[in-house]
Design an enzyme around this catalytic site. Structure first.
Site, PDB file in Angstrom:
ATOM      1  CE  LYS A  88       1.166   1.427   4.435  1.00  0.00           C
ATOM      2  NZ  LYS A  88       1.642   2.393   5.072  1.00  0.00           N
ATOM      3  N   PRO A 142       9.901  -4.236  -0.067  1.00  0.00           N
ATOM      4  CG  PRO A 142      10.812  -2.257  -0.610  1.00  0.00           C
ATOM      5  CD  PRO A 142       9.656  -3.241  -0.754  1.00  0.00           C
ATOM      6  N   GLY A 183       7.522   1.537   4.846  1.00  0.00           N
ATOM      7  CA  GLY A 183       6.172   2.034   4.699  1.00  0.00           C
ATOM      8  C   GLY A 183       5.315   1.694   3.771  1.00  0.00           C
ATOM      9  CG  LEU A 184       6.252   0.388   0.330  1.00  0.00           C
ATOM     10  CD1 LEU A 184       7.124   0.021  -0.834  1.00  0.00           C
ATOM     11  CD2 LEU A 184       5.166   1.520  -0.272  1.00  0.00           C
ATOM     12  N   GLY A 185       3.651  -1.578   3.919  1.00  0.00           N
ATOM     13  CA  GLY A 185       2.759  -2.154   4.786  1.00  0.00           C
ATOM     14  C   GLY A 185       3.140  -3.967   4.341  1.00  0.00           C
ATOM     15  N   GLY A 186       4.233  -4.191   3.957  1.00  0.00           N
ATOM     16  CA  GLY A 186       4.592  -5.687   3.426  1.00  0.00           C
ATOM     17  C   GLY A 186       4.268  -6.629   4.616  1.00  0.00           C
ATOM     18  N   GLY A 187       4.663  -6.646   5.908  1.00  0.00           N
ATOM     19  CA  GLY A 187       4.250  -7.645   6.722  1.00  0.00           C
ATOM     20  C   GLY A 187       2.886  -7.723   6.888  1.00  0.00           C
ATOM     21  CB  SER A 188       0.482  -4.796   7.449  1.00  0.00           C
ATOM     22  OG  SER A 188       0.992  -4.218   8.442  1.00  0.00           O
ATOM     23  CG  ASP A 231      -0.366  -0.876   8.463  1.00  0.00           C
ATOM     24  OD1 ASP A 231      -0.266  -2.059   8.931  1.00  0.00           O
ATOM     25  OD2 ASP A 231       0.477  -0.637   7.838  1.00  0.00           O
TER      26      ASP A 231
END
Ligand code: C5P
Length: 287
Positions: free
Chosen positions: A13, A96, A100-105, A138
């Site tokens: 995101k 990455p 700040g792109l919410g990868g793990g979320s 998030d």
């Protein structure tokens, strides 16, 4: 017949807007944000197994082990008594970490949604959102994806109509930043208001073009001050010809939106010429 298995994408995101409104009694910050899924993704292979083990193979060594968010999501379903099978997860990371792109979320939400479907658990969207919120602020957004208004500490999600499709350059400054460290350094003088978020939500609800000049992020000046690599990458992107550059979430990832592929490619090539780690992506609609 072998146990059911599926591949699922876990989209990243960006925050089209992010306003930090103040500090709450529970130590979290009150937020207003418009979030948008984008075409950068991780990929999960999820297989239901007959034993009761939950395992997760990851292609990134630092995420191997028992506490990545994908495995925690599957464990939560089991601890709550919903999941009575085991699950073998395989996770290919392309988003990455700490960007700040919410990868793990997004990985966690993808596991909740996929196991709900594969094992016919019958959990409603609302229940999935509640479980997601227990894993991270998030994560509920990723239960819906697309375009959404985010409030509270991040866990209150109001799905919006898809925003206009945009090309995006996604640039990664050469630094990794912890979300907690950024939020800890916000002072009351820096708290924002909801004006930009309100204006962007209104445009999306009306089906109008996004007012790109109203994209904003309360955390951006603070991060650029404390991590000069972010300010420098932003300046180089602007010099490469991007009309607008914003930071996503608590950074450090930056994005630049474009309405035509020609414009995006011109800036993409100029940015690559300046050794910026940049990718050409686009917004992803909910469907
Ligand atoms: O909820 P999550 O674990 O993703 O949050 C990571 C950290 O970011 C929290 O521990 C908190 O320090 C900070 N945070 C915050 N306000 C929010 C969301 C996160 O202060 N709304």
């Amino acid at each position: 017949m072998s146990a059911p298995a599926i591949f699922v994408p876990a989209w990243a995101k960006i925050n089209l807007t992010l306003s930090v409104l103040g500090k709450r009694g529970d130590g979290y910050h009150a937020l207003a944000s418009v979030m948008q899924t984008i075409s950068l993704k991780d990929t999960l292979r999820i297989q239901v197994t007959d034993d009761d083990r939950i395992t997760c193979a990851v292609d990134v060594p630092s995420l191997r082990g028992d506490d990545n968010l994908a495995i925690r999501a599957a464990r939560l379903l089991r601890d709550e008594g919903y999941l009575t099978h085991g699950a073998a997860l395989e996770l290919r990371k392309e988003i990455p970490a700490q960007g700040g792109l919410g990868g793990g979320s997004s990985d966690a939400a993808a596991v909740l949604v996929a196991l709900n479907r594969l094992c016919a658990l019958g959990l409603s969207q609302t229940r999935l959102e509640e479980l997601a919120a227990r894993l991270g602020s998030d994560i509920p957004f990723f239960i819906h994806g697309g375009t959404a208004l985010i409030e509270g500490r991040g866990e209150l999600v109001t799905p919006l109509p898809d925003c206009e499709p945009l090309w995006l350059l996604i640039a990664h400054p050469p630094v990794s930043i912890s979300t907690a460290a950024v939020f800890q350094s916000v002072t009351p003088a820096e708290y924002g208001n909801t004006h930009d978020t309100d204006t962007v939500v209104e445009a999306i609800r009306c089906g109008s073009q996004l007012p790109l000049e109203r994209l904003s992020n309360t955390l951006e000046p603070l991060v650029m001050r404390n991590w000069p690599e972010v300010a420098e990458t932003c300046e180089r992107l602007l010099r490469a010809g991007a009309p607008i550059v914003r930071m996503s979430g608590s950074g450090p990832t930056l994005f630049a939106p474009f309405r035509t592929l020609d414009e995006a490619i011109q800036v993409y090539e100029a940015a690559r010429g300046q050794n910026i780690d940049v990718r050409l992506c686009h917004t992803v609609a909910r469907a």
